[in-house]
Design a protein around this motif. Structure first.
Motif, PDB file in Angstrom:
ATOM      1  N   MET A 101       0.842  -1.195   0.000  1.00 46.32           N
ATOM      2  CA  MET A 101       0.000   0.000   0.000  1.00 46.32           C
ATOM      3  C   MET A 101       0.877   1.245   0.000  1.00 46.32           C
ATOM      4  N   THR A 102       0.704   2.104  -0.980  1.00 44.63           N
ATOM      5  CA  THR A 102       1.389   3.392  -1.038  1.00 44.63           C
ATOM      6  C   THR A 102       0.351   4.492  -0.886  1.00 44.63           C
ATOM      7  N   VAL A 103       0.658   5.477  -0.057  1.00 43.58           N
ATOM      8  CA  VAL A 103      -0.249   6.606   0.172  1.00 43.58           C
ATOM      9  C   VAL A 103       0.366   7.860  -0.433  1.00 43.58           C
ATOM     10  N   LEU A 104      -0.398   8.552  -1.281  1.00 37.31           N
ATOM     11  CA  LEU A 104       0.025   9.831  -1.839  1.00 37.31           C
ATOM     12  C   LEU A 104      -0.465  10.954  -0.941  1.00 37.31           C
ATOM     13  N   VAL A 105       0.433  11.853  -0.588  1.00 39.91           N
ATOM     14  CA  VAL A 105       0.068  13.036   0.198  1.00 39.91           C
ATOM     15  C   VAL A 105       0.251  14.252  -0.685  1.00 39.91           C
ATOM     16  N   THR A 106      -0.851  14.914  -1.034  1.00 37.44           N
ATOM     17  CA  THR A 106      -0.765  16.187  -1.741  1.00 37.44           C
ATOM     18  C   THR A 106      -0.682  17.298  -0.692  1.00 37.44           C
ATOM     19  N   GLY A 107      -0.130  18.443  -1.095  1.00 38.23           N
ATOM     20  CA  GLY A 107       0.111  19.481  -0.092  1.00 38.23           C
ATOM     21  C   GLY A 107       1.069  18.985   0.976  1.00 38.23           C
ATOM     22  N   ALA A 108       2.045  18.181   0.571  1.00 38.64           N
ATOM     23  CA  ALA A 108       2.889  17.460   1.531  1.00 38.64           C
ATOM     24  C   ALA A 108       3.804  18.358   2.340  1.00 38.64           C
ATOM     25  N   THR A 109       4.076  19.564   1.869  1.00 38.21           N
ATOM     26  CA  THR A 109       4.946  20.462   2.619  1.00 38.21           C
ATOM     27  C   THR A 109       4.150  21.502   3.399  1.00 38.21           C
ATOM     28  N   GLY A 110       2.826  21.362   3.427  1.00 33.94           N
ATOM     29  CA  GLY A 110       1.984  22.283   4.170  1.00 33.94           C
ATOM     30  C   GLY A 110       1.952  21.964   5.654  1.00 33.94           C
ATOM     31  N   ASN A 111       1.238  22.790   6.405  1.00 30.85           N
ATOM     32  CA  ASN A 111       1.194  22.636   7.856  1.00 30.85           C
ATOM     33  C   ASN A 111       0.619  21.292   8.279  1.00 30.85           C
ATOM     34  N   ASP A 119       5.330   2.991   9.217  1.00 28.99           N
ATOM     35  CA  ASP A 119       5.994   2.114   8.234  1.00 28.99           C
ATOM     36  C   ASP A 119       5.139   1.884   6.992  1.00 28.99           C
ATOM     37  N   VAL A 120       4.405   2.919   6.596  1.00 29.83           N
ATOM     38  CA  VAL A 120       3.583   2.856   5.385  1.00 29.83           C
ATOM     39  C   VAL A 120       4.325   3.601   4.275  1.00 29.83           C
ATOM     40  N   PRO A 121       4.502   3.001   3.116  1.00 30.73           N
ATOM     41  CA  PRO A 121       5.155   3.717   2.014  1.00 30.73           C
ATOM     42  C   PRO A 121       4.407   5.006   1.686  1.00 30.73           C
ATOM     43  N   VAL A 122       5.124   6.118   1.706  1.00 32.10           N
ATOM     44  CA  VAL A 122       4.494   7.418   1.506  1.00 32.10           C
ATOM     45  C   VAL A 122       5.158   8.139   0.347  1.00 32.10           C
ATOM     46  N   ARG A 123       4.328   8.663  -0.540  1.00 31.53           N
ATOM     47  CA  ARG A 123       4.781   9.467  -1.675  1.00 31.53           C
ATOM     48  C   ARG A 123       4.297  10.891  -1.451  1.00 31.53           C
ATOM     49  N   MET A 172       3.848  14.654  -2.665  1.00 28.98           N
ATOM     50  CA  MET A 172       3.792  15.451  -3.889  1.00 28.98           C
ATOM     51  C   MET A 172       3.948  16.925  -3.561  1.00 28.98           C
ATOM     52  N   THR A 173       4.836  17.578  -4.302  1.00 27.87           N
ATOM     53  CA  THR A 173       5.078  19.000  -4.113  1.00 27.87           C
ATOM     54  C   THR A 173       5.499  19.612  -5.436  1.00 27.87           C
ATOM     55  N   ARG A 174       5.264  20.905  -5.590  1.00 27.45           N
ATOM     56  CA  ARG A 174       5.676  21.585  -6.811  1.00 27.45           C
ATOM     57  C   ARG A 174       7.186  21.772  -6.867  1.00 27.45           C
ATOM     58  N   THR A 175       7.840  21.775  -5.696  1.00 29.09           N
ATOM     59  CA  THR A 175       9.286  22.035  -5.652  1.00 29.09           C
ATOM     60  C   THR A 175       9.967  20.983  -4.785  1.00 29.09           C
ATOM     61  N   PRO A 176      10.181  19.778  -5.301  1.00 30.47           N
ATOM     62  CA  PRO A 176      10.818  18.722  -4.499  1.00 30.47           C
ATOM     63  C   PRO A 176      12.176  19.119  -3.929  1.00 30.47           C
ATOM     64  N   GLU A 177      12.898  19.969  -4.651  1.00 26.07           N
ATOM     65  CA  GLU A 177      14.235  20.349  -4.192  1.00 26.07           C
ATOM     66  C   GLU A 177      14.191  21.175  -2.909  1.00 26.07           C
ATOM     67  N   ARG A 178      13.029  21.728  -2.567  1.00 28.86           N
ATOM     68  CA  ARG A 178      12.911  22.528  -1.347  1.00 28.86           C
ATOM     69  C   ARG A 178      11.998  21.865  -0.303  1.00 28.86           C
ATOM     70  N   ALA A 179      11.689  20.595  -0.489  1.00 30.82           N
ATOM     71  CA  ALA A 179      10.691  19.941   0.360  1.00 30.82           C
ATOM     72  C   ALA A 179      11.172  19.720   1.787  1.00 30.82           C
ATOM     73  N   THR A 180      12.443  19.434   1.995  1.00 31.79           N
ATOM     74  CA  THR A 180      13.024  19.148   3.316  1.00 31.79           C
ATOM     75  C   THR A 180      12.164  18.175   4.120  1.00 31.79           C
ATOM     76  N   LEU A 181      11.782  17.068   3.495  1.00 24.40           N
ATOM     77  CA  LEU A 181      11.016  16.021   4.163  1.00 24.40           C
ATOM     78  C   LEU A 181      11.966  14.936   4.654  1.00 24.40           C
ATOM     79  N   VAL A 240      11.026   9.122   2.643  1.00 27.39           N
ATOM     80  CA  VAL A 240       9.834   9.595   1.942  1.00 27.39           C
ATOM     81  C   VAL A 240      10.156   9.735   0.457  1.00 27.39           C
ATOM     82  N   GLU A 241       9.315   9.177  -0.388  1.00 30.96           N
ATOM     83  CA  GLU A 241       9.461   9.364  -1.835  1.00 30.96           C
ATOM     84  C   GLU A 241       8.857  10.717  -2.201  1.00 30.96           C
ATOM     85  N   VAL A 242       9.675  11.629  -2.639  1.00 36.59           N
ATOM     86  CA  VAL A 242       9.216  12.974  -2.992  1.00 36.59           C
ATOM     87  C   VAL A 242       9.121  13.082  -4.508  1.00 36.59           C
ATOM     88  N   VAL A 243       7.925  13.478  -4.993  1.00 35.75           N
ATOM     89  CA  VAL A 243       7.713  13.587  -6.436  1.00 35.75           C
ATOM     90  C   VAL A 243       7.195  14.978  -6.766  1.00 35.75           C
TER      91      VAL A 243
END
Length: 272
Positions: free
Chosen positions: A1-11, A24-28, A30-39, A43-46
């Motif tokens: 099971m993979t869960v997509l989080v939109t607005g992933a860098t928001g509050n 321990d759930v695979p998490v993807r 999503m952000t417009r600027t992965p290079e600035r995500a600092t997650l 975490v798979e950042v796309v």
């Protein structure tokens, strides 16, 4: 099971990402600027943008469940692409305002997203918090840092603001557990506080005196418009206030006590 989080860098999104990682759930994320995500690591950042539906297919590929940030203009397109990709469950970051009558600025914004998800045929849950405590990071934190002062209208009006981590906990419960499909969870924070009382708590936790200047409605309108807030949002915020009592909190969904305003201030001490 993979869960997509939109607005992933928001509050809220950051807390959802952290909660999935801790479970321990695979998490993807999503952000417009992965290079600035600092997650966190793991975490798979796309790259993806809800405002650009053509960017969503790669982010949705192989996803079973999704946390959806509310963007009404493309909600139908997102749900259509999600269904085509095989997504089974969507949890919507909505608002208690979605329960208001048609014509409410915030309610209409969130209701559009809710209706699009409901019409998709997928499992859905709506997470409907009331006022966010994090609003104060943009409204009050700059003047507290600069002057140890807060300027706001309606000082005596009471509200029950919600910690963003509690919002995320409700979303995580709906994403990871069974029995929440078709539910809309409206909830508030655990305390009814006036703005005067919130300022007092801020001072107590931060260990310094913070003054409060009550603004007139025209003065607040001028200030917020000058800060670039949309006129529709300003008009909505400056409606005659209604005292908000403590109602249901996140505890009824998660089984854990809701976080207090003092705890939120302590969590954000560096922001003030």
């Amino acid at each position: 099971m993979t869960v997509l989080v939109t607005g992933a860098t928001g509050n809220v999104g950051r807390h959802v990402v952290a909660g999935l990682l801790a479970a321990d759930v695979p998490v993807r994320a999503m952000t417009r600027t992965p290079e600035r995500a600092t997650l966190p690591a793991g975490v798979e950042v796309v790259r993806g943008d809800l405002a650009d539906p053509s960017s969503l297919d790669a982010a949705l590929a192989g996803v079973d469940r999704a946390f959806l940030f509310p963007l009404p203009g493309t909600a139908e397109e997102f749900t259509a692409r999600a269904a085509k990709a095989g997504v089974r469950r969507i949890v919507v970051l909505s608002s208690i305002a979605a329960e208001y009558a048609a014509g409410d600025y915030s309610g209409d914004h969130h209701s559009v997203v809710e209706r699009a998800v409901e019409a998709s045929g997928l499992e859905w849950t709506h997470v409907r918090p009331g006022e966010f405590m994090t609003n104060l990071l943009s409204w009050w934190a700059p003047t507290i840092r600069a002057e140890n002062a807060v300027r706001a209208p309606f000082g005596a009006a009471r509200s029950a603001p919600v910690h963003e981590a509690d919002i995320a906990d409700v979303a995580l419960t709906a994403l990871l557990e069974e029995g929440h499909a078709g539910r809309a969870y409206a909830f508030a924070g655990p305390e009814s506080l006036s703005k005067h009382e919130q300022v007092r708590v801020l001072g107590e936790v931060l260990g310094r005196h913070i003054g409060f200047e009550e603004l007139t409605v025209p003065a607040a309108r001028e200030l917020w418009l000058g800060q670039g807030m949309p006129a529709e949002a300003v008009d909505w915020l400056l409606q005659d206030p209604v005292d908000v009592p403590v109602g249901p909190t996140c505890e009824r969904v998660t089984g854990r006590p809701a976080r207090t305003f003092a705890q939120w201030v302590a969590d954000h001490r560096a922001d003030f």
